[in-house]
Design a protein around this motif. Structure first.
Motif, PDB file in Angstrom:
ATOM      1  N   ARG A  52       5.910   3.478  -0.392  1.00 42.03           N
ATOM      2  CA  ARG A  52       5.416   2.103  -0.538  1.00 42.03           C
ATOM      3  C   ARG A  52       5.671   1.323   0.748  1.00 42.03           C
ATOM      4  O   ARG A  52       6.806   1.198   1.183  1.00 42.03           O
ATOM      5  CB  ARG A  52       6.123   1.426  -1.712  1.00 42.03           C
ATOM      6  CG  ARG A  52       5.625   0.021  -2.038  1.00 42.03           C
ATOM      7  CD  ARG A  52       6.355  -0.487  -3.283  1.00 42.03           C
ATOM      8  NE  ARG A  52       5.814  -1.741  -3.771  1.00 42.03           N
ATOM      9  CZ  ARG A  52       6.250  -2.948  -3.430  1.00 42.03           C
ATOM     10  NH1 ARG A  52       7.269  -3.038  -2.570  1.00 42.03           N
ATOM     11  NH2 ARG A  52       5.709  -4.034  -3.930  1.00 42.03           N
ATOM     12  N   ILE A  53       4.615   0.819   1.348  1.00 44.63           N
ATOM     13  CA  ILE A  53       4.728   0.013   2.560  1.00 44.63           C
ATOM     14  C   ILE A  53       4.248  -1.398   2.230  1.00 44.63           C
ATOM     15  O   ILE A  53       3.192  -1.583   1.623  1.00 44.63           O
ATOM     16  CB  ILE A  53       3.872   0.597   3.704  1.00 44.63           C
ATOM     17  CG1 ILE A  53       4.287   2.035   3.992  1.00 44.63           C
ATOM     18  CG2 ILE A  53       4.002  -0.271   4.964  1.00 44.63           C
ATOM     19  CD1 ILE A  53       5.689   2.199   4.496  1.00 44.63           C
ATOM     20  N   GLN A  54       5.016  -2.380   2.649  1.00 44.71           N
ATOM     21  CA  GLN A  54       4.624  -3.756   2.408  1.00 44.71           C
ATOM     22  C   GLN A  54       4.802  -4.580   3.671  1.00 44.71           C
ATOM     23  O   GLN A  54       5.455  -4.174   4.620  1.00 44.71           O
ATOM     24  CB  GLN A  54       5.435  -4.368   1.270  1.00 44.71           C
ATOM     25  CG  GLN A  54       6.923  -4.544   1.590  1.00 44.71           C
ATOM     26  CD  GLN A  54       7.697  -5.147   0.439  1.00 44.71           C
ATOM     27  OE1 GLN A  54       7.416  -4.841  -0.721  1.00 44.71           O
ATOM     28  NE2 GLN A  54       8.655  -5.990   0.746  1.00 44.71           N
ATOM     29  N   ASN A  55       4.192  -5.743   3.669  1.00 38.92           N
ATOM     30  CA  ASN A  55       4.303  -6.661   4.799  1.00 38.92           C
ATOM     31  C   ASN A  55       5.510  -7.565   4.627  1.00 38.92           C
ATOM     32  O   ASN A  55       6.105  -7.642   3.543  1.00 38.92           O
ATOM     33  CB  ASN A  55       3.029  -7.496   4.914  1.00 38.92           C
ATOM     34  CG  ASN A  55       1.820  -6.642   5.194  1.00 38.92           C
ATOM     35  OD1 ASN A  55       1.910  -5.639   5.900  1.00 38.92           O
ATOM     36  ND2 ASN A  55       0.673  -7.022   4.638  1.00 38.92           N
ATOM     37  N   ASP A  56       5.867  -8.272   5.676  1.00 40.44           N
ATOM     38  CA  ASP A  56       6.987  -9.203   5.631  1.00 40.44           C
ATOM     39  C   ASP A  56       6.734 -10.233   4.533  1.00 40.44           C
ATOM     40  O   ASP A  56       5.650 -10.813   4.425  1.00 40.44           O
ATOM     41  CB  ASP A  56       7.128  -9.901   6.979  1.00 40.44           C
ATOM     42  CG  ASP A  56       8.335 -10.815   7.015  1.00 40.44           C
ATOM     43  OD1 ASP A  56       9.334 -10.501   6.344  1.00 40.44           O
ATOM     44  OD2 ASP A  56       8.273 -11.846   7.714  1.00 40.44           O
TER      45      ASP A  56
ATOM     46  N   GLN B  44       0.853  -1.172   0.000  1.00 40.37           N
ATOM     47  CA  GLN B  44       0.000   0.000   0.000  1.00 40.37           C
ATOM     48  C   GLN B  44       0.895   1.231   0.000  1.00 40.37           C
ATOM     49  O   GLN B  44       2.072   1.165   0.361  1.00 40.37           O
ATOM     50  CB  GLN B  44      -0.928   0.016   1.227  1.00 40.37           C
ATOM     51  CG  GLN B  44      -1.969  -1.090   1.243  1.00 40.37           C
ATOM     52  CD  GLN B  44      -2.903  -0.989   2.420  1.00 40.37           C
ATOM     53  OE1 GLN B  44      -3.317   0.098   2.813  1.00 40.37           O
ATOM     54  NE2 GLN B  44      -3.249  -2.137   3.002  1.00 40.37           N
ATOM     55  N   TYR B  45       0.295   2.370  -0.416  1.00 42.40           N
ATOM     56  CA  TYR B  45       1.066   3.608  -0.527  1.00 42.40           C
ATOM     57  C   TYR B  45       0.497   4.655   0.419  1.00 42.40           C
ATOM     58  O   TYR B  45      -0.716   4.879   0.463  1.00 42.40           O
ATOM     59  CB  TYR B  45       1.050   4.124  -1.963  1.00 42.40           C
ATOM     60  CG  TYR B  45       1.835   3.226  -2.890  1.00 42.40           C
ATOM     61  CD1 TYR B  45       3.164   3.501  -3.191  1.00 42.40           C
ATOM     62  CD2 TYR B  45       1.248   2.078  -3.435  1.00 42.40           C
ATOM     63  CE1 TYR B  45       3.890   2.655  -4.014  1.00 42.40           C
ATOM     64  CE2 TYR B  45       1.961   1.230  -4.254  1.00 42.40           C
ATOM     65  CZ  TYR B  45       3.293   1.527  -4.545  1.00 42.40           C
ATOM     66  OH  TYR B  45       4.018   0.688  -5.345  1.00 42.40           O
TER      67      TYR B  45
ATOM     68  N   PRO C 157      -5.407   1.639  -5.082  1.00 46.55           N
ATOM     69  CA  PRO C 157      -6.670   1.978  -4.419  1.00 46.55           C
ATOM     70  C   PRO C 157      -6.397   2.498  -3.028  1.00 46.55           C
ATOM     71  O   PRO C 157      -5.418   2.108  -2.394  1.00 46.55           O
ATOM     72  CB  PRO C 157      -7.412   0.636  -4.376  1.00 46.55           C
ATOM     73  CG  PRO C 157      -6.337  -0.388  -4.473  1.00 46.55           C
ATOM     74  CD  PRO C 157      -5.278   0.210  -5.340  1.00 46.55           C
ATOM     75  N   PRO C 158      -7.221   3.417  -2.544  1.00 46.48           N
ATOM     76  CA  PRO C 158      -7.012   3.936  -1.187  1.00 46.48           C
ATOM     77  C   PRO C 158      -7.223   2.847  -0.155  1.00 46.48           C
ATOM     78  O   PRO C 158      -7.932   1.871  -0.418  1.00 46.48           O
ATOM     79  CB  PRO C 158      -8.094   5.026  -1.072  1.00 46.48           C
ATOM     80  CG  PRO C 158      -9.152   4.620  -2.047  1.00 46.48           C
ATOM     81  CD  PRO C 158      -8.426   3.962  -3.178  1.00 46.48           C
ATOM     82  N   PRO C 159      -6.607   2.972   1.008  1.00 42.77           N
ATOM     83  CA  PRO C 159      -6.807   1.979   2.064  1.00 42.77           C
ATOM     84  C   PRO C 159      -8.284   1.857   2.416  1.00 42.77           C
ATOM     85  O   PRO C 159      -9.028   2.836   2.412  1.00 42.77           O
ATOM     86  CB  PRO C 159      -6.008   2.566   3.238  1.00 42.77           C
ATOM     87  CG  PRO C 159      -5.030   3.499   2.606  1.00 42.77           C
ATOM     88  CD  PRO C 159      -5.698   4.029   1.401  1.00 42.77           C
ATOM     89  N   GLU C 160      -8.694   0.622   2.668  1.00 42.52           N
ATOM     90  CA  GLU C 160     -10.089   0.366   2.981  1.00 42.52           C
ATOM     91  C   GLU C 160     -10.317   0.485   4.479  1.00 42.52           C
ATOM     92  O   GLU C 160      -9.707  -0.208   5.269  1.00 42.52           O
ATOM     93  CB  GLU C 160     -10.469  -1.038   2.507  1.00 42.52           C
ATOM     94  CG  GLU C 160     -10.310  -1.203   0.990  1.00 42.52           C
ATOM     95  CD  GLU C 160     -10.612  -2.619   0.557  1.00 42.52           C
ATOM     96  OE1 GLU C 160     -11.290  -3.338   1.317  1.00 42.52           O
ATOM     97  OE2 GLU C 160     -10.166  -3.030  -0.524  1.00 42.52           O
ATOM     98  N   PHE C 161     -11.171   1.401   4.881  1.00 41.38           N
ATOM     99  CA  PHE C 161     -11.532   1.588   6.280  1.00 41.38           C
ATOM    100  C   PHE C 161     -13.031   1.382   6.416  1.00 41.38           C
ATOM    101  O   PHE C 161     -13.784   1.678   5.495  1.00 41.38           O
ATOM    102  CB  PHE C 161     -11.227   3.016   6.760  1.00 41.38           C
ATOM    103  CG  PHE C 161      -9.782   3.392   6.717  1.00 41.38           C
ATOM    104  CD1 PHE C 161      -8.813   2.491   7.092  1.00 41.38           C
ATOM    105  CD2 PHE C 161      -9.403   4.659   6.304  1.00 41.38           C
ATOM    106  CE1 PHE C 161      -7.483   2.848   7.075  1.00 41.38           C
ATOM    107  CE2 PHE C 161      -8.071   5.012   6.277  1.00 41.38           C
ATOM    108  CZ  PHE C 161      -7.108   4.102   6.664  1.00 41.38           C
ATOM    109  N   PRO C 162     -13.477   0.904   7.547  1.00 41.02           N
ATOM    110  CA  PRO C 162     -14.906   1.044   7.839  1.00 41.02           C
ATOM    111  C   PRO C 162     -15.250   2.533   7.800  1.00 41.02           C
ATOM    112  O   PRO C 162     -14.482   3.379   8.255  1.00 41.02           O
ATOM    113  CB  PRO C 162     -15.034   0.472   9.255  1.00 41.02           C
ATOM    114  CG  PRO C 162     -13.859  -0.440   9.398  1.00 41.02           C
ATOM    115  CD  PRO C 162     -12.770   0.185   8.587  1.00 41.02           C
TER     116      PRO C 162
END
Length: 711
Positions: free
Chosen positions: A418-422, A412-413, A676-681
């Motif tokens: 750019r941020i990613q998981n392990d 995600q950006y 796509p933008p981060p999905e939040f409630p």
């Protein structure tokens, strides 16, 4: 009727006599002024009379035996087992052996009117009295005579009261009348503290320049004069404290020019006299030096002691360190960390009692004689994912629950980064238990933004992380705050995690339990318990962190007896730091491994993850600790809801992951790409009203007790 008759009819009669006139305002003011003046004169007369009586009835005390001070003895927590006894370094010399330029430098710096004043400074004494009465820290102005009196005569150097200050003034006046100025200066130069455990000008010359005092240059003499006011800052004047020391030295040289004892040409030609490297005594070898220096630093910075008082007053200093747990901490590090580990790799371990804040054990480094800065208290490295529980606590405290879902997709950006998981794993939408169990970077960045980075910062600060560390380089405003860009020490992390073990009650970690003086006076210390969040938040956060150990990134920390453990791993960007921070209800411990030069870690035979070496060291130490102290198995409090997160893939077990780590606080920044933008409630949950748990044992006003498992 004539006009004169009309005027006479309208005119009121004059008073019959002076007695009927109102008193003049001016005369009343004169009488009041006269009375005030007489009252003031009476008061001043009374003050003078009291002063005269005090002067007549204040004897000059007997000198301390050659003004020879007693060094402190440091003890383990049992108050019986000594850690170290540090002595006093002193070698008295006659004034004739002290060069004139050194005497001039000291007088120009400390008391330019020394040869003219009666032994006290009216202005400086007034400031000292105000400091004593008000409790404010006011810069003093004691003369050389007053300083000498405190150091040379018994009964004046250790008592802190208005009575002592009055006695000091009276004795200084009498000594100023009865002793020669040269005699006073000689005693002063032989008793004053210069830093580096040196008392007196001769010992200081040896400690800083390895010379006799008679061989010092004018520049070196000015350096020692500069060290008198802030000796601690000059102990390492060749290292990181050099800028301050050099600035202070230059101020002394300028003062000598102003006093007419040094020409401007000679002053301009002077160069800063860098002292030799400070030598250390073998008595401080191993962990001893770390324990002693951490305790000394705490007494000075948090308990109001001066370095001079610690070195001279014959104190018995009882620390919180448990000897057997100290040994267990050292054994755990040495037995697990490979022998061929680079010397620039540091390991810090700190163990804290959650109920009191006492540091019961620590590992400060391989050997104090090799490196004086403790890797547990003095060194810091990025917290990495060990910071995530602070974000979790902020979210739970703001009204979110464990069932709150966040976007754990990868990559995600955020702000173009750019941020990613392990290992690039994408988790999709997941709850906070799963995000914690698997240390999902993108989920925690989203959670931090959802809660508000200001609230995350406030929570971390409430848990003992100083705001200046949190805000360094704007870290508190970056989305990556939630991934642990803040540099912390193992001591700070242990204290913060201890608050989770204490169900939301925080105590600042401390290492000195009490100080006993030769006269029998005992001063005990504790830290106030502060409610950071309620037990519901603590239990929910603990439940999430327990899943980390049961089936997440920290399985290597499971204890042999199977008791409940909660904690969080942390792996810094490019493997520059690795952590395991964990706790049982009765004890919290943090283990951090990082480098002196902040380069990526390379440890032979081990992958660089917090769930590997740090977790193994934590398990080794904690397993020994619960056995040594016979700590019973205790369950954590029940969470508000039981949830499970998506299980971690066996193929990505921390001990088997190849390649460079990417779990850390910052993933490599790549050019922005559309995403796509981060999905939040779309709606924030309503904030529930939280009644306190009826079985909540922590009352913020409850007085501190010793650790139940103390020796």
């Amino acid at each position: 009727m004539s006009s004169s008759d009309i005027g006479s009819e309208d005119h009121e009669p004059e008073p019959d006599s002076e007695r009927e006139r109102p008193p003049a305002v001016g005369s009343r003011r004169v009488r009041l002024a006269r009375r005030f003046g007489l009252g003031l004169l009476a008061f001043l007369g009374l003050v003078v009379a009291i002063f005269a009586v005090a002067y007549l009835f204040t004897p000059i005390p007997s000198p301390q035996a050659k003004a020879k001070a007693q060094g402190p003895v440091f003890y383990y927590a049992d108050g019986k087992t000594p850690i170290a006894k540090t002595g006093v370094n002193r070698d008295a010399v006659p004034l004739a052996e002290v060069p004139r330029h050194i005497r001039d430098a000291v007088i120009a710096t400390e008391n330019r009117t020394f040869y003219e004043d009666p032994g006290v400074s009216v202005r400086g004494t007034a400031r000292a009295f105000w400091s004593t009465v008000s409790g404010e820290q006011v810069q003093g102005g004691s003369t050389i005579t007053q300083q000498m009196v405190r150091n040379y005569y018994s009964g004046l150097s250790q008592e802190r009261s208005l009575t002592r200050k009055v006695k000091e003034v009276m004795v200084s006046l009498k000594v100023g009348r009865e002793k020669s100025k040269d005699w006073i200066l000689e005693q002063y130069l032989n008793t004053i503290y210069f830093g580096r455990d040196s008392y007196g000008i001769q010992a200081a010359a040896k400690a800083y320049y390895r010379k006799d005092v008679g061989d010092l240059t004018p520049a070196q003499g000015a350096f020692l004069a500069a060290a008198i006011q802030r000796p601690t800052e000059f102990a390492d004047a060749a290292g990181e404290r050099r800028p301050y020391a050099e600035q202070r030295w230059r101020t002394v040289v300028t003062g000598m020019v102003q006093a007419g004892v040094l020409t401007e040409a000679d002053a301009a030609a002077m160069k800063f006299p860098v002292p030799v490297r400070q030598s250390n005594h073998d008595i401080l070898r191993g962990q001893v030096g770390y324990m002693v220096n951490i305790a000394r630093k705490e007494l000075i910075e948090r308990r109001g002691f001066s370095e001079d008082e610690i070195n001279r007053a014959g104190l018995k200093i009882v620390t919180t360190f448990d000897k057997r747990l100290m040994d267990a901490a050292g054994d755990a590090v040495k037995s697990i960390l490979p022998d061929k580990t680079d010397k620039n790799v540091l390991t810090g371990l700190v163990s804290v009692d959650p109920g009191t804040g006492q540091v019961v054990a620590m590992y400060g480094g391989r050997d104090y004689l090799d490196r004086q800065l403790s890797s547990s208290f003095g060194s810091r490295a990025q917290a990495a994912s060990g910071f995530k529980p602070f974000v979790l606590a902020a979210a739970l405290d703001a009204g979110y629950g464990l069932s709150t879902v966040v976007n754990g997709g990868s990559p995600q950006y955020f702000n173009g980064a750019r941020i990613q998981n392990d290992s690039g794993t994408s988790y999709g939408m997941l709850n906070l238990v799963g995000a914690t169990q698997n240390s999902v970077n993108t989920a925690y960045v989203n959670l931090g933004l959802k809660v508000g980075l200001d609230k995350v910062t406030d929570m971390a600060e409430s848990l003992g992380i100083p705001r200046k560390q949190l805000t360094a380089n704007g870290g508190d405003t970056a989305p990556t705050l939630s991934l642990g860009v803040t540099a912390v020490s193992p001591a700070q992390q242990a204290g913060a995690y201890a608050a989770f073990a204490a169900e939301g009650a925080f105590r600042r970690p401390y290492v000195v339990k009490r100080v006993e003086r030769p006269d029998g006076n005992v001063q005990k210390f504790s830290e106030k318990r502060v409610r950071v969040f309620d037990s519901r938040v603590a239990r929910d956060a603990t439940y999430a962190m327990a899943q980390v150990v049961q089936g997440g990134t920290g399985t290597a920390a499971n204890l042999p007896d199977g008791r409940p453990v909660a904690g969080k791993t942390g792996t810094g960007v490019q493997g520059r730091a690795i952590w395991f921070n964990g706790y049982i209800p009765q004890l919290a411990t943090s283990v951090g491994i990082f480098r002196v030069d902040n380069k990526p870690l390379e440890i032979p035979g081990y992958s660089i993850y917090g769930g590997v070496l740090p977790a193994q060291i934590w398990r080794s130490y904690m397993g020994e600790a619960v056995a040594i102290k016979d700590i019973p198995v205790k369950e954590f409090g029940s969470p508000s809801v039981y949830l499970g997160g998506p299980p971690q893939s066996p193929s990505s077990s921390p001990s088997e992951r190849p390649g460079p780590p990417t779990e850390g606080p910052e993933s490599p920044v790549e050019p922005p790409e559309p995403s796509p933008p981060p999905e939040f409630p779309t709606e924030r949950p309503s904030l529930p009203t939280r009644p306190p748990f009826p079985d909540d044992p922590y009352d913020p006003g409850e007085p501190a007790e010793d650790w139940p498992y103390a020796p």
